[in-house]
Enzyme design. Sequence first.
Site, PDB file in Angstrom:
ATOM      1  N   TYR A 145      -3.581 -30.223  36.274  1.00 56.12           N
ATOM      2  CA  TYR A 145      -2.210 -30.166  35.755  1.00 56.12           C
ATOM      3  C   TYR A 145      -2.179 -29.197  34.587  1.00 56.12           C
ATOM      4  O   TYR A 145      -3.044 -29.255  33.706  1.00 56.12           O
ATOM      5  CB  TYR A 145      -1.779 -31.562  35.287  1.00 56.12           C
ATOM      6  CG  TYR A 145      -0.398 -31.612  34.661  1.00 56.12           C
ATOM      7  CD1 TYR A 145       0.744 -31.385  35.421  1.00 56.12           C
ATOM      8  CD2 TYR A 145      -0.241 -31.910  33.305  1.00 56.12           C
ATOM      9  CE1 TYR A 145       2.008 -31.445  34.849  1.00 56.12           C
ATOM     10  CE2 TYR A 145       1.023 -31.982  32.725  1.00 56.12           C
ATOM     11  CZ  TYR A 145       2.143 -31.743  33.491  1.00 56.12           C
ATOM     12  OH  TYR A 145       3.394 -31.809  32.926  1.00 56.12           O
ATOM     13  N   ASP A 240      -7.838 -24.093  30.841  1.00 57.27           N
ATOM     14  CA  ASP A 240      -6.809 -24.957  30.259  1.00 57.27           C
ATOM     15  C   ASP A 240      -7.538 -26.070  29.524  1.00 57.27           C
ATOM     16  O   ASP A 240      -7.984 -27.047  30.124  1.00 57.27           O
ATOM     17  CB  ASP A 240      -5.899 -25.513  31.355  1.00 57.27           C
ATOM     18  CG  ASP A 240      -4.841 -26.452  30.776  1.00 57.27           C
ATOM     19  OD1 ASP A 240      -4.911 -26.763  29.564  1.00 57.27           O
ATOM     20  OD2 ASP A 240      -3.956 -26.877  31.543  1.00 57.27           O
ATOM     21  N   LYS A 268      -2.217 -30.996  22.460  1.00 58.43           N
ATOM     22  CA  LYS A 268      -2.715 -32.338  22.135  1.00 58.43           C
ATOM     23  C   LYS A 268      -3.419 -32.396  20.758  1.00 58.43           C
ATOM     24  O   LYS A 268      -2.727 -32.415  19.752  1.00 58.43           O
ATOM     25  CB  LYS A 268      -3.563 -32.860  23.293  1.00 58.43           C
ATOM     26  CG  LYS A 268      -2.687 -32.914  24.559  1.00 58.43           C
ATOM     27  CD  LYS A 268      -3.187 -33.690  25.726  1.00 58.43           C
ATOM     28  CE  LYS A 268      -2.045 -33.852  26.732  1.00 58.43           C
ATOM     29  NZ  LYS A 268      -2.313 -33.354  28.058  1.00 58.43           N
TER      30      LYS A 268
HETATM   31  C1  LIG Z   1      -1.169 -32.480  28.784  1.00 55.14           C
HETATM   32  C2  LIG Z   1      -1.622 -31.258  29.488  1.00 55.14           C
HETATM   33  C3  LIG Z   1      -0.788 -30.135  29.624  1.00 55.14           C
HETATM   34  C4  LIG Z   1       0.654 -30.148  29.211  1.00 55.14           C
HETATM   35  O1  LIG Z   1       0.811 -30.296  27.838  1.00 55.14           O
HETATM   36  P1  LIG Z   1       2.239 -30.825  27.277  1.00 55.14           P
HETATM   37  O2  LIG Z   1       2.058 -30.770  25.799  1.00 55.14           O
HETATM   38  O3  LIG Z   1       2.429 -32.192  27.841  1.00 55.14           O
HETATM   39  O4  LIG Z   1       3.269 -29.883  27.753  1.00 55.14           O
HETATM   40  C5  LIG Z   1      -1.327 -29.001  30.186  1.00 55.14           C
HETATM   41  N1  LIG Z   1      -2.592 -28.963  30.611  1.00 55.14           N
HETATM   42  C6  LIG Z   1      -3.423 -30.015  30.511  1.00 55.14           C
HETATM   43  C7  LIG Z   1      -4.830 -29.915  30.974  1.00 55.14           C
HETATM   44  C8  LIG Z   1      -2.950 -31.205  29.963  1.00 55.14           C
HETATM   45  O5  LIG Z   1      -3.764 -32.264  29.912  1.00 55.14           O
END
Ligand SMILES: *Cc1c(COP(=O)(O)O)cnc(C)c1O
Length: 428
Positions: A145, A240, A268
């Site tokens: 994701y 990511d 995060k």
């Molecule tokens: C949480 C997450 C996102 C999205 O971040 P948001 O701050 O919720 O938009 C993207 N990539 C990874 C791997 C994530 O865990």
Amino acid sequence: MISRARSEQLFAEALKYIPGGVNSPVRAFRAVGGQPFFVNRAKGAHVWDVDGNELIDYVGTWGPAILGHAHPKIIKAVQQAAEQGTSFGIPNPHEVTMAKLICELVPNVEKVRMTNSGTEACMSAIRLARGFTKRDKIIKFDGCYHGHADSLLVKAGSGALTFGHPDSAGVPASFTQHTIVVPYNDPEALRAAFAANSGQVAGVIIEPVAGNAGLYVPKPGYLEFLREITAANGALLIFDEVMTGFRLAAGGAQQRFGIKPDLSCFGKIIGGGLPVGAFGGRADIMDYLAPLGPVYQAGTLSGNPVAMAAGIAALEELKATNAFDLLEKLGAQLESGLRDAAKSASVPVTFNRCGSMFCGYFTDQPVHNLADAMKSDRERFKKYFHGMLDAGVYLAPSQFEAGFISAAHSTEDIDRTVAAAAKVMKSL
Ligand SMILES: *Cc1c(COP(=O)(O)O)cnc(C)c1O
């Protein structure tokens, strides 16, 4: 019997004004049934719901709370920054401190741009990769994701080697025709995707440890293979690290595994609990961004002084305490406890863990990708989730989410969790 009357009342009201009663879908408990509870206080590894029930928290606001909730240094930094003004829209000193810290801590980030969320970070990194390489196609992996941007909300389709299908209504199929989805941990599938799209792939984006379909780790040599095949094809490697950054090591998964991505995305933890994201990497690529280069990217609140102050306090504290040894120890304690609990209850569980991230799947098969993860017995997970909740332990309300340990979890918290699991497992 635990009362959640006040939560129930709030949820009924929320349903009237907020779609599904929540501002992000997984919070609605659809995957486990029942209703979400409302929280009005969190401290350390614990949260308190509005009915006064205390829970040991393994969601940690979905990753950011690596130091535990309401860390005094973060609270103080937020208060001090807020008193000076909550937003300027003019460069502020915190932005420079934050950028320096990220570049110092993450091995392959030479320059960095702040955003307001992980979604924005990934969306912008993809645009930058396309602008820099002058190519359109992106390869992503099943089960990974990268936020809810159109071109990333894609699942593998019948023509998986050449294009993906939208994973949400409202995303035109034409928007996803440049996104190719292949299974995680499958070198052959990636080789085939590159062969079918020779000279067209701008970049490969991956969660170096996949934490959005439960948790699975890269097989030995897999990340090295990604580095080689992207370089050989003139495509960028994008890590990511929104979840893994500053969690699997001070320098994220790229430090832990010793891999050099071209670009990295963050979020995060770097916000210390406030809404922040960032993307960074090779200076020559980052300089392709406006105002220096032709790739447009912007944000009214990007680099917000309060958010930067919170994030800086979090990163400084992580650096100063080197919490990673502690997190590893707590992770190992939880892992061995839960494995024993499952074994003595004769419940088949595949327990995946990397540092302070973990997931137990209700299957006796190893889990290396989304297809493996889907074999988990979700009915069992539902029962397990609610059993643990009633025993005072809050796990993510879906089988397909990672759990997070914080530096504020005590060995007693872990012991209590394991004791609860041992009981609940026997009732499954
Ligand atoms: C949480 C997450 C996102 C999205 O971040 P948001 O701050 O919720 O938009 C993207 N990539 C990874 C791997 C994530 O865990």
